[in-house]
Motif scaffolding. Structure first.
Motif, short mmCIF file in Angstrom:
data_model
loop_
_atom_site.label_atom_id
_atom_site.label_comp_id
_atom_site.label_asym_id
_atom_site.label_seq_id
_atom_site.Cartn_x
_atom_site.Cartn_y
_atom_site.Cartn_z
N ASP A 162 92.14 5.55 -55.71
CA ASP A 162 92.94 6.67 -56.19
C ASP A 162 92.05 7.74 -56.84
O ASP A 162 90.95 7.44 -57.30
CB ASP A 162 93.95 6.20 -57.26
N ASP A 163 92.59 8.95 -56.92
CA ASP A 163 91.87 10.01 -57.64
C ASP A 163 92.37 10.14 -59.08
O ASP A 163 92.11 11.11 -59.75
CB ASP A 163 91.99 11.35 -56.90
N GLY A 164 93.09 9.15 -59.56
CA GLY A 164 93.65 9.17 -60.91
C GLY A 164 95.12 9.51 -60.92
O GLY A 164 95.82 9.22 -61.88
N SER A 165 95.61 10.12 -59.83
CA SER A 165 97.03 10.45 -59.78
C SER A 165 97.68 10.07 -58.45
O SER A 165 98.87 9.81 -58.39
CB SER A 165 97.25 11.95 -60.04
N LYS A 166 96.89 10.04 -57.37
CA LYS A 166 97.46 9.69 -56.06
C LYS A 166 96.42 8.91 -55.24
O LYS A 166 95.21 9.08 -55.43
CB LYS A 166 97.92 10.93 -55.32
N PRO A 167 96.90 8.07 -54.31
CA PRO A 167 95.97 7.33 -53.46
C PRO A 167 95.21 8.25 -52.50
O PRO A 167 95.80 9.15 -51.91
CB PRO A 167 96.86 6.37 -52.67
N LEU A 168 93.91 8.00 -52.37
CA LEU A 168 93.11 8.71 -51.38
C LEU A 168 93.07 7.93 -50.08
O LEU A 168 93.08 8.51 -49.00
CB LEU A 168 91.68 8.91 -51.90
N ARG A 169 93.01 6.61 -50.21
CA ARG A 169 93.00 5.73 -49.04
C ARG A 169 93.39 4.33 -49.50
O ARG A 169 92.98 3.88 -50.56
CB ARG A 169 91.62 5.70 -48.41
N CYS A 170 94.16 3.64 -48.67
CA CYS A 170 94.58 2.26 -48.94
C CYS A 170 94.24 1.38 -47.74
O CYS A 170 94.30 1.83 -46.60
CB CYS A 170 96.08 2.19 -49.21
N GLU A 171 93.92 0.15 -48.02
CA GLU A 171 93.65 -0.85 -46.97
C GLU A 171 94.41 -2.12 -47.32
O GLU A 171 94.56 -2.48 -48.50
CB GLU A 171 92.15 -1.17 -46.86
N ARG A 172 94.86 -2.83 -46.28
CA ARG A 172 95.60 -4.09 -46.47
C ARG A 172 94.69 -5.28 -46.17
O ARG A 172 93.93 -5.25 -45.21
CB ARG A 172 96.80 -4.13 -45.53
N TYR A 173 94.82 -6.32 -46.98
CA TYR A 173 94.03 -7.54 -46.81
C TYR A 173 94.96 -8.73 -46.88
O TYR A 173 95.71 -8.89 -47.85
CB TYR A 173 92.95 -7.64 -47.90
N GLY A 174 94.94 -9.56 -45.84
CA GLY A 174 95.80 -10.74 -45.79
C GLY A 174 95.11 -11.97 -46.34
O GLY A 174 93.89 -12.06 -46.36
N ARG A 175 95.92 -12.89 -46.74
CA ARG A 175 95.44 -14.16 -47.30
C ARG A 175 94.73 -14.93 -46.28
O ARG A 175 94.23 -15.33 -45.57
CB ARG A 175 96.63 -14.93 -47.82
N CYS A 234 87.28 11.88 -60.31
CA CYS A 234 87.41 10.53 -60.87
C CYS A 234 88.05 9.58 -59.86
O CYS A 234 88.77 10.00 -58.96
CB CYS A 234 88.25 10.59 -62.15
N ARG A 235 87.77 8.29 -60.01
CA ARG A 235 88.30 7.26 -59.12
C ARG A 235 88.87 6.11 -59.93
O ARG A 235 88.37 5.75 -60.99
CB ARG A 235 87.22 6.72 -58.17
N GLN A 236 89.92 5.52 -59.37
CA GLN A 236 90.60 4.38 -59.97
C GLN A 236 91.06 3.47 -58.83
O GLN A 236 91.25 3.92 -57.70
CB GLN A 236 91.80 4.88 -60.76
N THR A 237 91.22 2.18 -59.12
CA THR A 237 91.64 1.21 -58.10
C THR A 237 93.02 0.66 -58.44
O THR A 237 93.26 0.28 -59.59
CB THR A 237 90.62 0.06 -58.02
N THR A 238 93.90 0.61 -57.44
CA THR A 238 95.23 0.03 -57.60
C THR A 238 95.39 -1.10 -56.58
O THR A 238 94.94 -0.96 -55.44
CB THR A 238 96.33 1.08 -57.36
N ALA A 239 96.01 -2.19 -57.00
CA ALA A 239 96.29 -3.31 -56.09
C ALA A 239 97.78 -3.60 -56.11
O ALA A 239 98.40 -3.67 -57.18
CB ALA A 239 95.51 -4.54 -56.52
N PHE A 240 98.35 -3.76 -54.91
CA PHE A 240 99.76 -4.11 -54.75
C PHE A 240 99.83 -5.48 -54.11
O PHE A 240 99.31 -5.68 -53.01
CB PHE A 240 100.47 -3.10 -53.85
N ALA A 241 100.47 -6.43 -54.76
CA ALA A 241 100.69 -7.76 -54.20
C ALA A 241 101.99 -7.70 -53.39
O ALA A 241 103.02 -7.26 -53.90
CB ALA A 241 100.80 -8.80 -55.30
N LEU A 242 101.91 -8.12 -52.13
CA LEU A 242 103.06 -8.03 -51.23
C LEU A 242 103.42 -9.38 -50.63
O LEU A 242 102.54 -10.20 -50.35
CB LEU A 242 102.75 -7.06 -50.08
N ALA A 243 104.71 -9.57 -50.37
CA ALA A 243 105.18 -10.75 -49.63
C ALA A 243 104.90 -10.50 -48.15
O ALA A 243 104.56 -9.38 -47.74
CB ALA A 243 106.66 -10.96 -49.87
#
Length: 137
Positions: A124-137, A73-82
């Motif tokens: 994510d695989d539903g419990s932990k991130p598989l890969r993350c990427e950063r995107y700037g404004r 399974c796959r899920q998407t998480t987004a973190f807003a950062l300063a």
């Protein structure tokens, strides 16, 4: 005759002044646009792809997440950062894709003036991130 001529000239001047002072057509209907960035986080044949819309105190993440196996399974998480990488908020897709593609849209808060400087998107695989990427404004 002079009174009629003066009245006519006054009416013409008044109408001309109103036309010149009128706002351009559609000016009241104009809405400000917000910056939009595309994202793509791929792991093998699975992915999360879409857009980030940058608002003044939040971001909206919309797109599609894909899983090729019902056991993965796959899920998407987004973190807003300063800009200093301080986490301002985060959000997760309401659904999990298992052996399918699923469209999503959700918002993450960024309660500071100007909003988030960076968004980190994780597949994510539903419990932990598989890969993350950063995107700037």
């Amino acid at each position: 005759m002079c009174i009629h001529l003066a009245a006519t000239l006054s009416a013409v001047a008044l109408t001309t002044g109103m036309l010149l002072a009128a706002p351009p057509a559609g000016a009241g209907a104009h809405t400000s646009s917000y910056p939009i960035s595309e994202f793509d986080v791929t792991v093998g044949n699975t992915y999360t792809r879409g857009t980030i819309t940058w608002y003044d105190r939040s971001v909206t993440v919309a797109g599609e997440q894909k899983s090729v196996s019902s056991a993965s399974c796959r899920q998407t998480t987004a973190f807003a950062l300063a800009s200093a990488n301080k986490q301002l908020g985060y959000a997760v897709t309401p659904g999990i894709a298992c052996g399918e593609s699923e469209k999503f849209s959700f918002s993450a808060g960024a309660p500071v003036p100007g909003g988030a400087a960076v968004v980190r998107i994780c597949l994510d695989d539903g419990s932990k991130p598989l890969r993350c990427e950063r995107y700037g404004r």
